[in-house]
Design a protein around this motif. Sequence first.
Motif, mmCIF file in Angstrom:
data_model
loop_
_atom_site.group_PDB
_atom_site.id
_atom_site.type_symbol
_atom_site.label_atom_id
_atom_site.label_comp_id
_atom_site.label_asym_id
_atom_site.label_seq_id
_atom_site.Cartn_x
_atom_site.Cartn_y
_atom_site.Cartn_z
ATOM 1 N N GLU A 295 0.827 -1.208 0.000
ATOM 2 C CA GLU A 295 0.000 0.000 0.000
ATOM 3 C C GLU A 295 0.859 1.254 0.000
ATOM 4 O O GLU A 295 0.601 2.210 -0.746
ATOM 5 C CB GLU A 295 -0.923 -0.020 1.220
ATOM 6 N N GLU A 296 1.905 1.252 0.818
ATOM 7 C CA GLU A 296 2.789 2.419 0.897
ATOM 8 C C GLU A 296 3.569 2.621 -0.405
ATOM 9 O O GLU A 296 3.669 3.737 -0.920
ATOM 10 C CB GLU A 296 3.772 2.250 2.059
ATOM 11 N N LEU A 297 4.116 1.542 -0.966
ATOM 12 C CA LEU A 297 4.885 1.655 -2.199
ATOM 13 C C LEU A 297 4.006 2.103 -3.366
ATOM 14 O O LEU A 297 4.431 2.913 -4.203
ATOM 15 C CB LEU A 297 5.552 0.318 -2.526
ATOM 16 N N ALA A 298 2.782 1.582 -3.438
ATOM 17 C CA ALA A 298 1.874 1.970 -4.515
ATOM 18 C C ALA A 298 1.519 3.452 -4.416
ATOM 19 O O ALA A 298 1.470 4.166 -5.432
ATOM 20 C CB ALA A 298 0.614 1.109 -4.472
ATOM 21 N N HIS A 299 1.282 3.925 -3.198
ATOM 22 C CA HIS A 299 0.965 5.350 -3.009
ATOM 23 C C HIS A 299 2.137 6.225 -3.421
ATOM 24 O O HIS A 299 1.961 7.211 -4.144
ATOM 25 C CB HIS A 299 0.604 5.605 -1.541
#
Length: 400
Positions: A295-299
């Motif tokens: 989730e963090e990397l995609a954001h």
Amino acid sequence: MAVEIKVPTLGESIVEATVGAWHKHEGDPVTAGEVLVELETDKVTVEVTASGSGILSRILKPDGATVTIGELLGVIAEKVEEPAMPLHDGAGARVTATPVARRLAETHGVDIAAIPGSGPGGRVTKDDVIRHGAGSPAPLPTEAVPAVTPHTPALTPATQPAPVPDDGRREERIRMTRRRQTIAARLVEAQRTAAMLTTFNEIDMSAVIDLRKRHRESFRERHGVGLGFMSFFTKAVIGALKAFPLLNAEIRGDEIIVKHYYDIGIAVSTDEGLVVPVLRNADRLSFAEIERSIEELAHRARESKLTIADLQGGTFTITNGGIFGSLMSTPILNAPQVGILGMHKIQERPVALNGQVVIRPMMYVALSYDHRIIDGREAVSFLVRVKELVEDPERLLLEG
């Protein structure tokens, strides 16, 4: 004192970039720390900020220019009052204007005192002059007109070219970003250098869907993140890689480098193309840590805030075309990796089970692999192991 704006160090092995977009125009005031321009590399977008305050006096590298590390992009001049040219309007009030706006007005004979300023404190900007000039008796030219010379006869109404009819066949020219150019080059190179084949299978997603339904709320309350499908596939891939380690290798010259660590790349779609940030030591991560990291990397990927370190390395890649509705595809290898798993859309289909036709939520999966070091038996067996683990997710706690 003037402040130089230079191309910063961009990261390991990156020596040049493309000027993406200036956030300021010549003559605009800038503040220390303010973002001035974006530089596009083949991996990330880098923001260049002002190291001092003043006026952006010169832009030396326009949008689209290719620049190298340390090259001069522009200059910030010290912000000073200019008493040598105290302009006043008809009522005697002083008029302030940027240097660029003043030069532009003088060049085209526009009375700068008659122009309402939109800048800070009513300062007249270049755009103000252009807007005012466009409505004046002598509008500012927007494009150069070729001069008529003895060798260039003037066009008469009879010799004017006929207007091109607007039949809706419009074309648009879009500059490829450096990232898109690099993606294109690497995809072609991967197909050219690897003996790439793809094998397919299908997975009954009933058990995973049921498990997610039963634990979704408690999982989010406990970990602060949703329980998605990607964590199950990441765990399943790691379990299969442990059983078939050649899928977690790469070719260097005439040697095969087998990696006994699991850095799993997760393909993320952005406006500028596909990027593959890496989950380091994914075999040591829990379901919640995997979901939180993805989730963090995609954001960060969609905000163009990934670092070089986020994208380097990777031993195997997972890509999910199902989020866009794809039922089946053949993913291209992320070189120098020798394997990539493609997930697809979950769709209810009739399947034969224990002699009966039943409806099950099914997903086609694809494994593209480098046939130079991976035989068909290993590739098929790897995909079967992924299928077995996802269809029996409790086993992931032991084998993933």
